[in-house]
Design a protein around this motif. Structure first.
Motif, PDB file in Angstrom:
ATOM      1  N   PRO A 142       0.843  -1.202   0.000  1.00  0.00           N
ATOM      2  CA  PRO A 142       0.000   0.000   0.000  1.00  0.00           C
ATOM      3  C   PRO A 142       0.876   1.248   0.000  1.00  0.00           C
ATOM      4  O   PRO A 142       1.952   1.261   0.602  1.00  0.00           O
ATOM      5  N   VAL A 143       0.437   2.292  -0.682  1.00  0.00           N
ATOM      6  CA  VAL A 143       1.173   3.548  -0.703  1.00  0.00           C
ATOM      7  C   VAL A 143       1.195   4.161   0.704  1.00  0.00           C
ATOM      8  O   VAL A 143       2.181   4.743   1.124  1.00  0.00           O
ATOM      9  N   VAL A 144       0.118   3.995   1.421  1.00  0.00           N
ATOM     10  CA  VAL A 144       0.033   4.483   2.797  1.00  0.00           C
ATOM     11  C   VAL A 144       0.134   3.287   3.736  1.00  0.00           C
ATOM     12  O   VAL A 144      -0.670   2.364   3.658  1.00  0.00           O
ATOM     13  N   ARG A 145       1.151   3.331   4.584  1.00  0.00           N
ATOM     14  CA  ARG A 145       1.317   2.270   5.580  1.00  0.00           C
ATOM     15  C   ARG A 145       0.803   2.783   6.919  1.00  0.00           C
ATOM     16  O   ARG A 145       0.958   3.949   7.244  1.00  0.00           O
ATOM     17  N   VAL A 146       0.218   1.884   7.691  1.00  0.00           N
ATOM     18  CA  VAL A 146      -0.299   2.232   9.007  1.00  0.00           C
ATOM     19  C   VAL A 146       0.622   1.600  10.049  1.00  0.00           C
ATOM     20  O   VAL A 146       0.846   0.381  10.027  1.00  0.00           O
ATOM     21  N   GLU A 152      -0.446   5.490  13.239  1.00  0.00           N
ATOM     22  CA  GLU A 152      -0.082   6.649  12.424  1.00  0.00           C
ATOM     23  C   GLU A 152       0.107   6.230  10.966  1.00  0.00           C
ATOM     24  O   GLU A 152       0.665   5.183  10.679  1.00  0.00           O
ATOM     25  N   ARG A 153      -0.362   7.071  10.066  1.00  0.00           N
ATOM     26  CA  ARG A 153      -0.239   6.789   8.635  1.00  0.00           C
ATOM     27  C   ARG A 153       0.977   7.510   8.064  1.00  0.00           C
ATOM     28  O   ARG A 153       1.285   8.626   8.471  1.00  0.00           O
ATOM     29  N   GLY A 154       1.641   6.846   7.125  1.00  0.00           N
ATOM     30  CA  GLY A 154       2.794   7.440   6.450  1.00  0.00           C
ATOM     31  C   GLY A 154       2.876   6.957   5.025  1.00  0.00           C
ATOM     32  O   GLY A 154       2.359   5.883   4.692  1.00  0.00           O
ATOM     33  N   LEU A 155       3.490   7.742   4.176  1.00  0.00           N
ATOM     34  CA  LEU A 155       3.654   7.335   2.773  1.00  0.00           C
ATOM     35  C   LEU A 155       4.731   6.284   2.650  1.00  0.00           C
ATOM     36  O   LEU A 155       5.726   6.329   3.330  1.00  0.00           O
TER      37      LEU A 155
END
Length: 155
Positions: A142-146, A152-155
């Motif tokens: 995924p482009v956004v990892r949790v 917290e979400r990050g690219l």
């Protein structure tokens, strides 16, 4: 910046491995590039070669389960330059406009070690590139990892 810096430490390979293991189980440094002899968790990086030390990258994201963190130890500190820059992917995500965050939350990206590198500038760089892609990896994340603990979400 999501980086911990401990100045003026005197670590050898064994000390770095002990320190890194405090954060969890250690992984192999790299699946295709040679590690330090007898130390599969340590990848030597030599700034003089200009191959793997002078480009932006993330560490081994082309494998199915990439490492959650990396530790770096400077053995030779040059009189100038030699900076390691760290990007905070959670801040980058938060700074996106809401419509782009919503889009990013739905996207997946292909990660591979066989991406379109610029032509190697030396024979040493060409040999490194050949070794780097000696086994081709391709995975999708995924482009956004949790973050598994904080959410917290990050690219």
């Amino acid at each position: 910046h999501k980086a911990l810096v401990f100045r003026d430490q005197q670590l050898d390979d064994a000390g770095q491995l002990r320190f890194a293991s405090l954060f969890g189980e250690l992984t192999t440094a790299h699946p295709t590039v040679p590690s330090v002899d007898g130390q599969p968790q340590i990848l030597p990086v030599d700034g003089d070669e200009g191959i793997r030390s002078n480009v932006w990258h993330t560490d081994v994201t082309f494998v199915r389960t990439p490492p959650k963190a990396s530790t770096l130890r400077s053995i030779v500190v040059p009189p100038y330059g030699g900076n390691t820059l760290i990007a905070n992917s959670a801040a980058a995500y938060r700074d996106l406009p809401e419509p782009l965050r919503e889009l990013a939350d739905k996207l997946w990206a292909v990660h591979t070690n066989a991406y379109d590198y610029a032509a190697p500038k030396s024979e040493k760089a060409a040999e490194y590139r050949k070794r780097f892609v000696s086994r081709k990896y391709r995975t999708v994340h995924p482009v956004v990892r949790v973050h598994p603990e904080t959410g917290e979400r990050g690219l």
